[in-house]
Design an enzyme around this catalytic site. Structure first.
Site, PDB file in Angstrom:
ATOM      1  N   PRO A 240     -17.830 -29.781  78.254  1.00  0.00           N
ATOM      2  CG  PRO A 240     -19.479 -29.017  79.698  1.00  0.00           C
ATOM      3  CD  PRO A 240     -18.291 -29.937  79.635  1.00  0.00           C
ATOM      4  CD  GLU A 241     -14.634 -28.760  72.734  1.00  0.00           C
ATOM      5  OE1 GLU A 241     -14.530 -27.977  71.761  1.00  0.00           O
ATOM      6  OE2 GLU A 241     -14.192 -29.921  72.699  1.00  0.00           O
TER       7      GLU A 241
ATOM      8  NE  ARG B 200     -16.688 -37.340  84.036  1.00  0.00           N
ATOM      9  CZ  ARG B 200     -16.213 -37.645  82.840  1.00  0.00           C
ATOM     10  NH1 ARG B 200     -15.064 -37.136  82.428  1.00  0.00           N
ATOM     11  NH2 ARG B 200     -16.883 -38.451  82.037  1.00  0.00           N
TER      12      ARG B 200
END
Length: 270
Positions: A2-3, A109
């Site tokens: 995600p940016e 993660r």
């Protein structure tokens, strides 16, 4: 990963459900994320959420006693669900609300983070060195030009440096440089002022468009309501290696810059 647009879309998505709500309980199922979740986040229990803001890719959920700081990392996502909703694998954190809803943080993660910033404490070190937000007047072509002088680092890495400007991640750096006609491999110090004056507004435009369209669809990202973003339909170079450029007949090429896959058109970018 995600940016900035995806994080901003998450902020916009969760805010109507959280603002003005009392936090009744914080449930930590997995304490060890990128950093251990501090016990101090429980200080927010019993308090009302007064503000939800974003700094770079960090979300700040603010109460009178301090802020819960969330970072989505590489695969993190936020959902607003009923507190009784069955817990799924990788649901590491719940912020339960008096409304019966909860903000649930899922991170397969575990490169994301949940931290605490006390209201009377010094700002966390990780926030201290951040450059300006890209969608503010503090960020412009003049800043890029002045800070780039003498730098041999690739211009793509330069605009992705959080000390220069925050939140210009890999996808949007690729897209902005394409629209500006700048080769991402070129040394930052070799780019003219005129080209930086063109690049800065394009960075703003690309990010704003991505936010408006709900963020870019990646396999790890969905909005708070579970719907994917749509900006991926607009990508002109990112992930398009070997395909024809939308502006000319050249094929999009891929190269690794700073350990990240980078995409550019050899005909349009110089």
């Amino acid at each position: 990963m995600p940016e900035l647009p995806e994080v901003e879309v998450s902020r916009l998505g969760i805010s109507p459900h959280l603002l003005g709500q009392k936090i009744t309980k914080i449930v930590v199922r997995k304490k060890q994320l990128r950093w251990p979740i501090p016990d101090e986040i429980h200080n927010a229990e019993g308090l009302v959420i007064e503000h939800i803001s974003r700094r770079a890719k960090y979300l700040l959920i603010t109460t009178s006693e301090g802020s819960i700081i969330l970072h989505l990392g590489m695969s993190g996502r936020l959902r607003v669900v009923d507190s009784t909703t069955e817990v799924q694998k990788h649901d590491h954190l719940d912020i339960q609300l008096a409304s019966g809803k909860c903000l649930r943080f899922n991170d397969a993660r575990r490169f994301g983070a949940c931290l605490w910033q006390g209201a009377d404490e010094p700002q966390l070190t990780l926030l201290n060195a951040l450059g300006p937000e890209p969608l503010t007047n503090e960020f412009d072509g003049q800043r890029l030009f002045e800070l780039s002088r003498g730098k041999q680092v690739a211009v793509k890495n330069f605009v992705m440096d959080n000390k220069i400007v925050v939140g210009v991640g890999n996808i949007y750096a690729n897209e902005s440089l394409f629209q500006a006609g700048i080769d991402p491999r070129k040394a930052a110090g070799k780019i003219s002022k005129a080209r930086y004056m063109k690049l800065a507004p394009l960075i703003k435009s690309v990010l704003q468009k991505a936010i408006q369209q709900g963020g870019t669809t990646l396999k790890d990202f969905t909005q708070a309501d579970g719907n994917p973003g749509y900006f991926a339909q607009e990508l002109q170079v990112y992930g398009r290696a070997g395909k024809q450029c939308t502006q000319c007949e050249k094929s999009i090429e891929s190269v690794v810059i700073g350990q990240r896959n980078s995409f550019y058109c050899p005909g349009c970018q110089r």
